[in-house]
Motif scaffolding. Structure first.
Motif, mmCIF file in Angstrom:
data_model
loop_
_atom_site.group_PDB
_atom_site.id
_atom_site.type_symbol
_atom_site.label_atom_id
_atom_site.label_comp_id
_atom_site.label_asym_id
_atom_site.label_seq_id
_atom_site.Cartn_x
_atom_site.Cartn_y
_atom_site.Cartn_z
ATOM 1 N N LYS A 1 -2.692 -0.562 13.911
ATOM 2 C CA LYS A 1 -3.412 -0.775 15.166
ATOM 3 C C LYS A 1 -2.441 -1.137 16.285
ATOM 4 N N THR B 1 -1.851 -3.434 6.598
ATOM 5 C CA THR B 1 -1.603 -2.066 7.050
ATOM 6 C C THR B 1 -2.450 -1.736 8.267
ATOM 7 N N GLN B 2 -3.704 -2.154 8.252
ATOM 8 C CA GLN B 2 -4.598 -1.902 9.387
ATOM 9 C C GLN B 2 -4.078 -2.569 10.652
ATOM 10 N N THR B 3 -3.605 -3.822 10.522
ATOM 11 C CA THR B 3 -3.073 -4.559 11.671
ATOM 12 C C THR B 3 -1.802 -3.902 12.199
ATOM 13 N N SER C 1 -7.106 6.217 6.864
ATOM 14 C CA SER C 1 -7.986 5.164 6.323
ATOM 15 C C SER C 1 -7.192 4.155 5.497
ATOM 16 N N PRO C 2 -6.359 3.336 6.157
ATOM 17 C CA PRO C 2 -5.614 2.297 5.421
ATOM 18 C C PRO C 2 -6.558 1.277 4.807
ATOM 19 N N GLU D 1 0.856 -1.194 0.000
ATOM 20 C CA GLU D 1 0.000 0.000 0.000
ATOM 21 C C GLU D 1 0.890 1.241 0.000
ATOM 22 N N GLN E 1 -5.475 -1.889 3.079
ATOM 23 C CA GLN E 1 -5.058 -3.286 3.206
ATOM 24 C C GLN E 1 -5.147 -3.773 4.658
ATOM 25 N N GLU E 2 -5.508 -5.027 4.822
ATOM 26 C CA GLU E 2 -5.642 -5.612 6.163
ATOM 27 C C GLU E 2 -4.299 -5.604 6.903
#
Length: 541
Positions: free
Chosen positions: A531, A526-528, A520-521, A510, A523-524
């Protein structure tokens, strides 16, 4: 009490320019204690004397420097100062293990990771070689090393900084020591691995009743893992108490400042200027194996460290490269600077670097500088700080006078928070954070147009981080410099980056404007990652 230090004083003995003996007092009446099964944290800013205290426990300084000490250090009811060096060697790595701040300098570059790991197991645990090999691979797996069977045969330079740190942790825990001295144990690790390593240390601590002396500037780490805290400033213990007490009601002004320190700074929006650097489908592959593979004609494992990476960097802006340890961030930097073999396009200032020979690359080096992740291994131990910083000046600014050169060096040191008097000292005489600032000064002295910063604040405490970030932002504004900023510390990236590239397994998963990626990422992965990084992690009760 497992470890007790009473009124420890330490001075380095040296000579000034007139060959007159001088003493530099580093530790002043330091007293602290570590209980079995508990974690005690030693916290302070860079250069406060934390690492010197740790080295004093293992008596490592007396073999490399001329020192004078007074006071006592008692471990397991034995006075360590009264032991012979042979007796100390039986304790080091066995009863007392240490995780050093700089993993590259802790590993021998000419031996494979596996051969170094089995050594303490065979010496202290009396294991046979086959048994030690199995245990070493198990430890590599337990500390989060991917593909441990192949990494066992790798050499230190073939691993990322975070992977090397995990190898050091595995070696330190191999003999189940009674006391573990952890000097910035998670500095080179991303937050997801930090939590795993801390959980691992906590599990082994509970299983074997191991005491831990945690030396760090990471207050989040301390809050979630230590029961007792000692605050150190300029070689003095100025305050100590339980973690709960110090975080809720610190008594000294220094502790209050340390706890309240923040480096959050709004990043002003920038318009896209001319393109300075572009990579197109950049790849960097390595073959992993050993001599037996060649003998038996076995196929070696292909490591795709950088795989089809395309990015763009505009003049006067910062591109942040983030990802977990081993994701290919540092290899990408090395490929851009042509320090490793690669294929694909690298276009800098409208020149395709793939078509330029090493000889013709030399003039461009003044415009392309790098601050390496491990400052100690990138600073020559045989040169003084003044000589190290002046190397680039002598090559790229050969026509200036000696007085002008000294003025430039002095100004560079001042910009990173150091003083001119330090030019006559050697790298081993500085703390990890000070060495990092020296490395930054060496890179900045030529005022390059493009600067790669590989974890430049990882060894720095939060107050110095703020200074370095402000320095980098001001230099960028003043000289219109462009940064490729590599880090696992997403808070720092958020404060500096205009654009962000997220890497996983050598690929870009990403990319985009920093504000958009952080808010607002998509890809999963990137979100993980975000977080875990942007919230205080907890090891539980």
């Amino acid at each position: 009490m497992l470890l007790t230090i009473n009124n420890l004083n330490l001075s380095f003995n040296s000579y000034d320019e007139d060959n007159i003996p001088v003493q530099e007092h580093i530790l002043h009446d330091v007293s602290l204690a570590v209980k079995a099964g508990e974690t005690t944290a030693l916290v302070g800013e860079s250069g406060s004397g934390k690492s010197v205290t740790a080295f004093s426990i293992l008596r490592l300084l007396e073999e490399s420097s001329s020192i004078t000490t007074t006071g006592s250090i008692s471990f397991d009811n034995r006075d360590l100062s009264g032991l012979t060096l042979d007796e100390m060697r039986l304790i080091r790595g066995n009863k007392i293990a240490m995780i050093f701040q700089e993993p590259m300098t802790s590993l021998n570059p000419v031996y494979s990771v596996g051969s170094q790991m089995i050594e303490p197991l065979m010496i202290h645990q009396r294991m046979k070689k086959k048994e030690a090999e199995k245990e070493a691979i198990r430890l590599l797996h337990r500390t989060g090393i991917d593909d441990p069977e192949n990494r066992y045969f790798a050499f230190p330079h073939q691993l990322s900084g975070g992977q090397r740190q995990r190898v050091i942790i595995a070696m330190a825990l191999a003999c189940h020591p009674s006391l573990l001295i952890a000097d910035e144990p998670t500095t080179a690790l991303d937050v997801t691995i930090q939590a795993q390593i801390l959980e691992l240390i906590k599990d082994i601590q509970a299983e074997y009743g191991m005491g831990v002396l945690l030396i760090t500037h990471d207050l989040v780490l301390v809050k979630n893992s230590a029961q007792h805290i000692y605050i150190m400033e300029k070689g003095h213990i100025i305050e100590h108490g339980t973690t709960e007490k110090l975080f809720s009601s610190p008594s000294s002004d220094y502790t209050k400042r340390l706890l309240s320190a923040t480096w959050q700074q709004p990043k002003p929006e920038k318009r896209e200027g001319p393109t300075l650097l572009t990579t197109e489908k950049l790849c960097c592959y390595f073959q992993m194996g050993n001599s037996w593979d060649r003998l038996f004609k076995r196929e070696k494992k292909l490591i795709k460290a950088v795989d089809m990476v395309t990015l763009k960097l505009y003049q006067g802006t910062t591109c942040g490269v983030v990802g977990e340890s081993g994701s290919g961030k540092t290899t990408l930097a090395m490929a851009i600077l042509k320090l490793v073999n690669s294929h694909g396009k690298i276009i800098f200032d409208n020149q395709n670097l793939e078509d330029i020979s090493s000889r013709h690359m030399r003039p461009l080096r003044s415009d392309m500088q790098i601050v390496f992740q491990d400052p100690f291994s990138s600073l020559s131990p045989r040169l003084t700080i003044g000589e190290i910083i002046s190397e680039g000046i002598k090559v790229h600014m050969a026509d200036i006078t000696e007085t002008q050169r000294r003025t430039i060096i002095s100004h560079a040191l001042e910009e990173v928070g150091l003083i001119e008097d330090m030019t006559m000292r050697y790298p081993h005489e500085f703390s990890g954070g000070q060495r990092q600032r020296i490395a930054i000064a060496r890179a900045l002295v030529l005022k390059p147009r493009f600067l790669i910063l590989d974890e430049p604040t990882s060894a720095l405490d939060v107050t110095i981080q703020a200074q370095i970030i402000e320095l980098l932002l001001s230099l960028q504004e003043k000289y219109d410099m462009s940064y490729l900023f590599i880090s696992h510390d997403l808070r720092v990236v958020r404060a500096l980056a205009d654009y962000v590239v997220v890497m996983q397994h050598g690929q870009v998963v990403e990319s985009g404007a920093a504000e958009k990626i952080f808010s607002s990422p998509v890809q999963e992965y990137t979100q993980t990652l975000f977080k875990a990084a942007l919230h205080d992690y907890s090891l539980g009760d």
